[in-house]
Design a protein around this motif. Structure first.
Motif, PDB file in Angstrom:
ATOM      1  N   SER A   1      89.059 -13.116  62.563  1.00  0.00           N
ATOM      2  CA  SER A   1      89.509 -13.813  63.763  1.00  0.00           C
ATOM      3  C   SER A   1      88.310 -14.076  64.682  1.00  0.00           C
ATOM      4  CB  SER A   1      90.558 -12.995  64.503  1.00  0.00           C
ATOM      5  OG  SER A   1      89.972 -11.841  65.049  1.00  0.00           O
ATOM      6  N   ASN A   2      88.480 -14.988  65.617  1.00  0.00           N
ATOM      7  CA  ASN A   2      87.379 -15.321  66.537  1.00  0.00           C
ATOM      8  C   ASN A   2      86.978 -14.126  67.388  1.00  0.00           C
ATOM      9  OD1 ASN A   2      87.120 -17.926  65.665  1.00  0.00           O
ATOM     10  ND2 ASN A   2      88.529 -18.754  67.183  1.00  0.00           N
ATOM     11  N   ARG A   3      87.945 -13.323  67.804  1.00  0.00           N
ATOM     12  CA  ARG A   3      87.638 -12.154  68.635  1.00  0.00           C
ATOM     13  C   ARG A   3      86.806 -11.142  67.857  1.00  0.00           C
ATOM     14  NH1 ARG A   3      90.462  -7.184  70.383  1.00  0.00           N
ATOM     15  NH2 ARG A   3      89.766  -6.798  72.500  1.00  0.00           N
ATOM     16  N   ALA A   4      87.171 -10.897  66.605  1.00  0.00           N
ATOM     17  CA  ALA A   4      86.426  -9.951  65.780  1.00  0.00           C
ATOM     18  C   ALA A   4      85.023 -10.469  65.482  1.00  0.00           C
ATOM     19  CB  ALA A   4      87.175  -9.673  64.491  1.00  0.00           C
ATOM     20  N   MET A   5      84.918 -11.767  65.266  1.00  0.00           N
ATOM     21  CA  MET A   5      83.599 -12.343  64.993  1.00  0.00           C
ATOM     22  C   MET A   5      82.693 -12.237  66.219  1.00  0.00           C
ATOM     23  SD  MET A   5      83.279 -13.470  61.950  1.00  0.00           S
ATOM     24  CE  MET A   5      84.007 -14.301  60.579  1.00  0.00           C
ATOM     25  N   PHE A   6      83.239 -12.489  67.408  1.00  0.00           N
ATOM     26  CA  PHE A   6      82.443 -12.402  68.628  1.00  0.00           C
ATOM     27  C   PHE A   6      82.044 -10.962  68.922  1.00  0.00           C
ATOM     28  CE2 PHE A   6      81.947 -12.128  73.257  1.00  0.00           C
ATOM     29  CZ  PHE A   6      80.904 -13.027  73.403  1.00  0.00           C
ATOM     30  N   ALA A   7      82.951 -10.023  68.653  1.00  0.00           N
ATOM     31  CA  ALA A   7      82.649  -8.614  68.915  1.00  0.00           C
ATOM     32  C   ALA A   7      81.516  -8.114  68.025  1.00  0.00           C
ATOM     33  CB  ALA A   7      83.891  -7.764  68.705  1.00  0.00           C
ATOM     34  N   SER A   8      81.440  -8.621  66.814  1.00  0.00           N
ATOM     35  CA  SER A   8      80.381  -8.159  65.915  1.00  0.00           C
ATOM     36  C   SER A   8      79.140  -9.048  65.981  1.00  0.00           C
ATOM     37  CB  SER A   8      80.904  -8.107  64.481  1.00  0.00           C
ATOM     38  OG  SER A   8      81.258  -9.393  64.036  1.00  0.00           O
ATOM     39  N   LEU A   9      79.124 -10.009  66.890  1.00  0.00           N
ATOM     40  CA  LEU A   9      77.982 -10.899  67.016  1.00  0.00           C
ATOM     41  C   LEU A   9      76.764 -10.153  67.575  1.00  0.00           C
ATOM     42  CD1 LEU A   9      77.138 -13.860  66.663  1.00  0.00           C
ATOM     43  CD2 LEU A   9      77.850 -14.238  69.012  1.00  0.00           C
ATOM     44  N   PHE A  10      76.987  -9.285  68.545  1.00  0.00           N
ATOM     45  CA  PHE A  10      75.912  -8.505  69.161  1.00  0.00           C
ATOM     46  C   PHE A  10      76.203  -7.012  69.015  1.00  0.00           C
ATOM     47  CE2 PHE A  10      76.160 -12.436  71.720  1.00  0.00           C
ATOM     48  CZ  PHE A  10      74.936 -12.960  71.376  1.00  0.00           C
ATOM     49  N   PRO A  11      75.946  -6.418  67.867  1.00  0.00           N
ATOM     50  CA  PRO A  11      76.242  -4.997  67.707  1.00  0.00           C
ATOM     51  C   PRO A  11      75.301  -4.143  68.568  1.00  0.00           C
ATOM     52  CG  PRO A  11      75.092  -5.817  65.788  1.00  0.00           C
ATOM     53  CD  PRO A  11      75.374  -7.000  66.662  1.00  0.00           C
ATOM     54  N   GLY A  12      75.858  -3.193  69.261  1.00  0.00           N
ATOM     55  CA  GLY A  12      75.066  -2.306  70.090  1.00  0.00           C
ATOM     56  C   GLY A  12      74.730  -2.853  71.461  1.00  0.00           C
ATOM     57  N   PHE A  13      75.247  -4.022  71.805  1.00  0.00           N
ATOM     58  CA  PHE A  13      74.913  -4.634  73.098  1.00  0.00           C
ATOM     59  C   PHE A  13      75.441  -3.796  74.255  1.00  0.00           C
ATOM     60  CE2 PHE A  13      75.808  -7.673  76.566  1.00  0.00           C
ATOM     61  CZ  PHE A  13      74.502  -8.082  76.799  1.00  0.00           C
ATOM     62  N   GLY A  14      76.650  -3.253  74.130  1.00  0.00           N
ATOM     63  CA  GLY A  14      77.228  -2.429  75.188  1.00  0.00           C
ATOM     64  C   GLY A  14      76.417  -1.173  75.445  1.00  0.00           C
ATOM     65  N   ILE A  15      75.993  -0.522  74.381  1.00  0.00           N
ATOM     66  CA  ILE A  15      75.181   0.694  74.517  1.00  0.00           C
ATOM     67  C   ILE A  15      73.833   0.346  75.140  1.00  0.00           C
ATOM     68  CG2 ILE A  15      73.998   2.488  73.192  1.00  0.00           C
ATOM     69  CD1 ILE A  15      76.336   2.319  71.203  1.00  0.00           C
ATOM     70  N   ALA A  16      73.264  -0.782  74.770  1.00  0.00           N
ATOM     71  CA  ALA A  16      71.977  -1.191  75.324  1.00  0.00           C
ATOM     72  C   ALA A  16      72.082  -1.477  76.813  1.00  0.00           C
ATOM     73  CB  ALA A  16      71.461  -2.417  74.582  1.00  0.00           C
ATOM     74  N   VAL A  17      73.177  -2.076  77.256  1.00  0.00           N
ATOM     75  CA  VAL A  17      73.358  -2.362  78.681  1.00  0.00           C
ATOM     76  C   VAL A  17      73.454  -1.057  79.465  1.00  0.00           C
ATOM     77  CG1 VAL A  17      74.990  -3.286  80.370  1.00  0.00           C
ATOM     78  CG2 VAL A  17      74.382  -4.632  78.361  1.00  0.00           C
ATOM     79  N   VAL A  18      74.197  -0.107  78.957  1.00  0.00           N
ATOM     80  CA  VAL A  18      74.329   1.194  79.630  1.00  0.00           C
ATOM     81  C   VAL A  18      72.987   1.915  79.672  1.00  0.00           C
ATOM     82  CG1 VAL A  18      75.403   3.474  79.470  1.00  0.00           C
ATOM     83  CG2 VAL A  18      76.778   1.421  79.111  1.00  0.00           C
ATOM     84  N   ALA A  19      72.252   1.909  78.577  1.00  0.00           N
ATOM     85  CA  ALA A  19      70.956   2.588  78.539  1.00  0.00           C
ATOM     86  C   ALA A  19      69.957   1.927  79.491  1.00  0.00           C
ATOM     87  CB  ALA A  19      70.410   2.576  77.115  1.00  0.00           C
ATOM     88  N   PHE A  20      69.932   0.600  79.538  1.00  0.00           N
ATOM     89  CA  PHE A  20      69.013  -0.100  80.426  1.00  0.00           C
ATOM     90  C   PHE A  20      69.361   0.151  81.887  1.00  0.00           C
ATOM     91  CE2 PHE A  20      67.640  -3.909  82.772  1.00  0.00           C
ATOM     92  CZ  PHE A  20      66.275  -3.807  82.548  1.00  0.00           C
ATOM     93  N   THR A  21      70.654   0.186  82.201  1.00  0.00           N
ATOM     94  CA  THR A  21      71.088   0.462  83.572  1.00  0.00           C
ATOM     95  C   THR A  21      70.673   1.872  83.985  1.00  0.00           C
ATOM     96  OG1 THR A  21      72.954  -1.038  83.277  1.00  0.00           O
ATOM     97  CG2 THR A  21      73.084   0.510  85.108  1.00  0.00           C
ATOM     98  N   ALA A  22      70.859   2.824  83.099  1.00  0.00           N
ATOM     99  CA  ALA A  22      70.454   4.199  83.401  1.00  0.00           C
ATOM    100  C   ALA A  22      68.938   4.279  83.607  1.00  0.00           C
ATOM    101  CB  ALA A  22      70.876   5.130  82.277  1.00  0.00           C
TER     102      ALA A  22
END
Length: 63
Positions: A24-45
């Motif tokens: 599905s489009n949602r699943a494809m978009f979610a796997s487009l940038f793997p680890g992006f959420g963790i990277a945002v949290v780490a950069f903010t910290a």
């Protein structure tokens, strides 16, 4: 016999994977940038820690 389709698709079983939720489009978009959420949290910290460190360093230098 009246409620059956007039033509039967012989390729329906082979094309069924396209309708799977994994593709599905949602699943494809979610796997487009793997680890992006963790990277945002780490950069903010990192930015928060760096700002705190710089504030304490500036106050120590000015004494």
């Amino acid at each position: 016999m009246a409620n059956l389709p007039l033509f039967r698709d012989p390729w329906a079983k082979r094309e069924a994977w396209r309708k799977h939720p994994f593709f599905s489009n949602r699943a494809m978009f979610a796997s487009l940038f793997p680890g992006f959420g963790i990277a945002v949290v780490a950069f903010t910290a990192y930015v928060v820690a760096d700002n705190i460190y710089e504030k304490t360093r500036k106050s120590d230098v000015s004494r």
